[in-house]
Motif scaffolding. Sequence first.
Motif, PDB file in Angstrom:
ATOM      1  N   ASP A  76      -2.825   1.467  10.731  1.00  0.00           N
ATOM      2  CA  ASP A  76      -3.578   1.139   9.523  1.00  0.00           C
ATOM      3  C   ASP A  76      -3.037  -0.150   8.874  1.00  0.00           C
ATOM      4  N   GLY A  77      -1.698  -0.266   8.824  1.00  0.00           N
ATOM      5  CA  GLY A  77      -1.069  -1.463   8.242  1.00  0.00           C
ATOM      6  C   GLY A  77      -1.494  -2.714   8.998  1.00  0.00           C
ATOM      7  N   THR A  78      -1.580  -2.619  10.340  1.00  0.00           N
ATOM      8  CA  THR A  78      -1.994  -3.764  11.149  1.00  0.00           C
ATOM      9  C   THR A  78      -3.447  -4.140  10.811  1.00  0.00           C
ATOM     10  N   LEU A  79      -4.295  -3.117  10.654  1.00  0.00           N
ATOM     11  CA  LEU A  79      -5.703  -3.389  10.300  1.00  0.00           C
ATOM     12  C   LEU A  79      -5.810  -4.055   8.928  1.00  0.00           C
ATOM     13  N   ILE A  80      -4.994  -3.561   7.968  1.00  0.00           N
ATOM     14  CA  ILE A  80      -5.024  -4.163   6.612  1.00  0.00           C
ATOM     15  C   ILE A  80      -4.674  -5.647   6.703  1.00  0.00           C
ATOM     16  N   MET A  81      -3.593  -5.950   7.448  1.00  0.00           N
ATOM     17  CA  MET A  81      -3.112  -7.334   7.521  1.00  0.00           C
ATOM     18  C   MET A  81      -4.123  -8.231   8.248  1.00  0.00           C
TER      19      MET A  81
ATOM     20  N   LEU B  81     -13.720  -3.573   6.057  1.00  0.00           N
ATOM     21  CA  LEU B  81     -12.598  -3.007   6.830  1.00  0.00           C
ATOM     22  C   LEU B  81     -11.310  -3.093   6.006  1.00  0.00           C
ATOM     23  N   HIS B  82     -11.144  -4.231   5.283  1.00  0.00           N
ATOM     24  CA  HIS B  82      -9.943  -4.438   4.476  1.00  0.00           C
ATOM     25  C   HIS B  82      -9.862  -3.377   3.369  1.00  0.00           C
ATOM     26  N   ASP B  83     -10.977  -3.212   2.687  1.00  0.00           N
ATOM     27  CA  ASP B  83     -11.027  -2.245   1.581  1.00  0.00           C
ATOM     28  C   ASP B  83     -10.779  -0.821   2.091  1.00  0.00           C
ATOM     29  N   MET B  84     -11.438  -0.494   3.218  1.00  0.00           N
ATOM     30  CA  MET B  84     -11.337   0.862   3.755  1.00  0.00           C
ATOM     31  C   MET B  84      -9.916   1.145   4.256  1.00  0.00           C
ATOM     32  N   SER B  85      -9.337   0.200   5.014  1.00  0.00           N
ATOM     33  CA  SER B  85      -7.995   0.448   5.565  1.00  0.00           C
ATOM     34  C   SER B  85      -6.957   0.502   4.435  1.00  0.00           C
ATOM     35  N   ALA B  86      -7.188  -0.287   3.346  1.00  0.00           N
ATOM     36  CA  ALA B  86      -6.247  -0.237   2.212  1.00  0.00           C
ATOM     37  C   ALA B  86      -6.312   1.140   1.541  1.00  0.00           C
ATOM     38  N   ASN B  87      -7.529   1.688   1.392  1.00  0.00           N
ATOM     39  CA  ASN B  87      -7.656   3.020   0.770  1.00  0.00           C
ATOM     40  C   ASN B  87      -7.045   4.111   1.645  1.00  0.00           C
ATOM     41  N   ILE B  88      -7.251   3.994   2.963  1.00  0.00           N
ATOM     42  CA  ILE B  88      -6.634   4.973   3.874  1.00  0.00           C
ATOM     43  C   ILE B  88      -5.105   4.826   3.800  1.00  0.00           C
ATOM     44  N   GLY B  89      -4.642   3.570   3.693  1.00  0.00           N
ATOM     45  CA  GLY B  89      -3.199   3.303   3.597  1.00  0.00           C
ATOM     46  C   GLY B  89      -2.576   4.009   2.404  1.00  0.00           C
ATOM     47  N   LEU B  90      -3.327   4.033   1.293  1.00  0.00           N
ATOM     48  CA  LEU B  90      -2.812   4.678   0.080  1.00  0.00           C
ATOM     49  C   LEU B  90      -2.603   6.187   0.323  1.00  0.00           C
ATOM     50  N   ILE B  91      -3.565   6.796   1.012  1.00  0.00           N
ATOM     51  CA  ILE B  91      -3.461   8.233   1.310  1.00  0.00           C
ATOM     52  C   ILE B  91      -2.276   8.489   2.264  1.00  0.00           C
ATOM     53  N   LEU B  92      -2.190   7.644   3.324  1.00  0.00           N
ATOM     54  CA  LEU B  92      -1.100   7.831   4.297  1.00  0.00           C
ATOM     55  C   LEU B  92       0.260   7.640   3.629  1.00  0.00           C
ATOM     56  N   LEU B  93       0.325   6.660   2.720  1.00  0.00           N
ATOM     57  CA  LEU B  93       1.602   6.417   2.035  1.00  0.00           C
ATOM     58  C   LEU B  93       1.971   7.605   1.144  1.00  0.00           C
TER      59      LEU B  93
ATOM     60  N   TYR C  55       6.472  11.433  12.992  1.00  0.00           N
ATOM     61  CA  TYR C  55       6.279  10.436  14.053  1.00  0.00           C
ATOM     62  C   TYR C  55       4.804  10.033  14.153  1.00  0.00           C
ATOM     63  N   ILE C  56       3.925  11.047  14.157  1.00  0.00           N
ATOM     64  CA  ILE C  56       2.491  10.756  14.273  1.00  0.00           C
ATOM     65  C   ILE C  56       2.009   9.976  13.040  1.00  0.00           C
ATOM     66  N   LEU C  57       2.463  10.443  11.862  1.00  0.00           N
ATOM     67  CA  LEU C  57       2.059   9.773  10.624  1.00  0.00           C
ATOM     68  C   LEU C  57       2.553   8.321  10.597  1.00  0.00           C
ATOM     69  N   ASN C  58       3.777   8.092  11.105  1.00  0.00           N
ATOM     70  CA  ASN C  58       4.316   6.729  11.128  1.00  0.00           C
ATOM     71  C   ASN C  58       3.468   5.814  12.021  1.00  0.00           C
ATOM     72  N   TRP C  59       2.966   6.361  13.141  1.00  0.00           N
ATOM     73  CA  TRP C  59       2.097   5.559  14.003  1.00  0.00           C
ATOM     74  C   TRP C  59       0.785   5.236  13.296  1.00  0.00           C
ATOM     75  N   LEU C  60       0.235   6.253  12.575  1.00  0.00           N
ATOM     76  CA  LEU C  60      -1.015   6.009  11.839  1.00  0.00           C
ATOM     77  C   LEU C  60      -0.797   4.914  10.789  1.00  0.00           C
ATOM     78  N   LEU C  61       0.366   4.982  10.117  1.00  0.00           N
ATOM     79  CA  LEU C  61       0.700   3.955   9.114  1.00  0.00           C
ATOM     80  C   LEU C  61       0.776   2.582   9.768  1.00  0.00           C
ATOM     81  N   PHE C  62       1.364   2.548  10.953  1.00  0.00           N
ATOM     82  CA  PHE C  62       1.533   1.278  11.662  1.00  0.00           C
ATOM     83  C   PHE C  62       0.163   0.686  12.034  1.00  0.00           C
TER      84      PHE C  62
ATOM     85  N   THR D 101      -0.182  -4.743  -4.596  1.00  0.00           N
ATOM     86  CA  THR D 101      -1.212  -5.285  -3.691  1.00  0.00           C
ATOM     87  C   THR D 101      -2.494  -4.457  -3.726  1.00  0.00           C
ATOM     88  N   MET D 102      -2.389  -3.201  -4.179  1.00  0.00           N
ATOM     89  CA  MET D 102      -3.600  -2.376  -4.238  1.00  0.00           C
ATOM     90  C   MET D 102      -4.531  -2.802  -5.373  1.00  0.00           C
ATOM     91  N   ASP D 103      -4.041  -3.681  -6.270  1.00  0.00           N
ATOM     92  CA  ASP D 103      -4.893  -4.090  -7.382  1.00  0.00           C
ATOM     93  C   ASP D 103      -4.966  -5.626  -7.476  1.00  0.00           C
TER      94      ASP D 103
END
Length: 172
Positions: free
Chosen positions: A91-96, A123-135, A82-89, A30-32
């Motif tokens: 960020d994932g919501t923003l991506i979707m 916002l989509h592009d930015m949250s996807a890039n942040i998602g990659l770092i968090l992942l 725990y904190i990272l999982n919330w950030l992922l959650f 999905t990143m490409d």
Amino acid sequence: MNNEVQKNTSSLTKTKLWLDVLVFIAFLITMDPHTSGIAIHEWLSLAMIAAMTLHLLLSWDWIVEITSRFLGKLGGQNRINYILNWLLFIDGTLIMISGIMISEVALPLMGITLPMGFAWRRLHDMSANIGLILLGLHTALHWSWIVTTFNKYLLQPIVKLFSAKQKKDASI
Ligand code: HEM
Ligand code: HEM
């Protein structure tokens, strides 16, 4: 540990392993969107909502336990996870949400057209890039689980299979 409990734990771990491998590959695809094509990008991402729900349900006991202990005594590693999982959650919501707002295939097919405007694409592009770092961080923090589980449930069975075949060939 008695046999029944051991069997349940090992099948839960195997389910987690395969699901994690699948969502990891799906996330990379999905990143490409330009390589996969936009239709695959959208349907695969939407399917990931179900996969992520399952991912969270499989760790539900951990989530409930750490939530109740978060303000009290808790090891550093669990707190960071725990904190990272919330950030992922979040960020994932923003991506979707932003993805759905700019949808070119899935939503029009369902007859839904959403108003353009706002910086959804940015916002989509930015949250996807942040998602990659968090992942990347999420993967690094679970690295020892990944290596141990891969070794136990994938490499060792393959090695056993080959050595059994070699023994059989030698005895013929
Ligand atoms: C491509 C996406 C992801 C991959 C490959 C991935 C991978 C993993 C792995 C390998 C583990 C350890 C084993 C397990 O319990 O399954 C794990 C645990 C966990 N993940 Fe993910 N994960 C992903 C996305 C997410 C997201 C978006 C969230 C939050 C919404 C999340 C929340 C959790 C939780 C709560 C746990 C268990 C607790 C912990 O040890 O941190 N994961 N994940
Ligand atoms: C895991 C979830 C997702 C990830 C990681 C992701 C990632 C990306 C990335 C990296 C881009 C390229 C941005 C750019 O080149 O500027 C993109 C574009 C796009 N995404 Fe997503 N996305 C996800 C979910 C979704 C969803 C659910 C939809 C809609 C249902 C969607 C629709 C789109 C659209 C329409 C584009 C624009 C493609 C184009 O350039 O024409 N995405 N996405």
